[in-house]
Enzyme design. Sequence first.
Site, mmCIF file in Angstrom:
data_model
loop_
_atom_site.group_PDB
_atom_site.id
_atom_site.type_symbol
_atom_site.label_atom_id
_atom_site.label_comp_id
_atom_site.label_asym_id
_atom_site.label_seq_id
_atom_site.Cartn_x
_atom_site.Cartn_y
_atom_site.Cartn_z
ATOM 1 N N GLY A 181 0.836 -1.198 0.000
ATOM 2 C CA GLY A 181 0.000 0.000 0.000
ATOM 3 C C GLY A 181 0.863 1.238 0.000
ATOM 4 N N GLN A 228 3.074 9.991 1.217
ATOM 5 C CA GLN A 228 4.383 9.342 1.330
ATOM 6 C C GLN A 228 5.321 9.698 0.176
ATOM 7 O OE1 GLN A 228 2.432 5.297 2.101
ATOM 8 N NE2 GLN A 228 4.376 5.109 3.172
ATOM 9 N N CYS A 259 5.725 -0.202 7.234
ATOM 10 C CA CYS A 259 5.413 0.972 6.416
ATOM 11 C C CYS A 259 6.643 1.347 5.608
ATOM 12 C CB CYS A 259 5.009 2.124 7.330
ATOM 13 S SG CYS A 259 4.591 3.629 6.450
ATOM 14 N N LEU A 260 6.428 1.678 4.336
ATOM 15 C CA LEU A 260 7.562 2.066 3.481
ATOM 16 C C LEU A 260 8.223 3.348 3.986
ATOM 17 C CD1 LEU A 260 6.085 1.262 -0.053
ATOM 18 C CD2 LEU A 260 7.741 -0.068 1.257
ATOM 19 N N HIS A 272 -4.640 1.862 7.266
ATOM 20 C CA HIS A 272 -3.264 2.365 7.409
ATOM 21 C C HIS A 272 -3.015 3.484 6.393
ATOM 22 C CE1 HIS A 272 1.280 1.457 7.785
ATOM 23 N NE2 HIS A 272 1.191 2.246 6.737
ATOM 24 N N GLU A 273 -3.479 3.267 5.147
ATOM 25 C CA GLU A 273 -3.238 4.275 4.091
ATOM 26 C C GLU A 273 -4.095 5.519 4.307
ATOM 27 O OE1 GLU A 273 -0.665 3.700 2.594
ATOM 28 O OE2 GLU A 273 -0.547 1.544 2.917
ATOM 29 N N HIS A 320 -2.434 7.723 6.730
ATOM 30 C CA HIS A 320 -1.367 8.545 6.126
ATOM 31 C C HIS A 320 -1.934 9.852 5.586
ATOM 32 C CE1 HIS A 320 2.364 6.309 6.181
ATOM 33 N NE2 HIS A 320 1.822 5.226 5.653
HETATM 34 NI NI NI Z 1 2.580 3.281 5.562
#
Ligand code: NI
Length: 181
Positions: free
Chosen positions: A46, A51, A94-95, A136-137, A140
């Site tokens: 995701g 991000q 998470c990236l 989660h997204e 963000h």
């Molecule tokens: Ni994330």
Amino acid sequence: MAKLPIITAPDPRLKKKAAPVGAVDAEVRQLMDDMLETMYAAPGIGLAATQVGVMKRVLVVDLSREDEERQPLRMADPELLWVSDEDASYEEGCLSLPEHYADVVRPAAIRVGYLDQDGERRELEADGLLATCIQHEIDHLDGILFVDHVSALKRNMILRKLLKAKKSAALPPYSESATAA
Ligand code: NI
């Protein structure tokens, strides 16, 4: 399509709330495609526009495994319309917080409304990992990271390590200045 640089924590841009797009135009569609390419390359399941430094309410998700056909989800202006009373706990990563993981408790099932890549309004019911990932997204897009759901102790430990990693990556290479003296 183009791969975009992913912002890692700590970074003030990750704490900002993204703005609704209102409608899906060519620019938003391009952003969705670029985000998918970025996510697949990372690799991740995701990615939210914040991000990659774009403050628009856009996210992409794909839970398909490497040996499966891709199943990308592109969402603009996603909104949780319903969440279950029942919670579920998943170990999240998470990236933007590379190599850090923590158990996060969230509603186990959701219904999300969004605009798809054609600008059509859609609704999707999800549970399991998909429900976790979409929440989660969306977090963000509101400037919330998964570490904001865990204890301050755990959060500060992770953020301190990320800051340290960032600082050491930003140090100039051991070269002229060190040897020329
Ligand atoms: Ni994330």
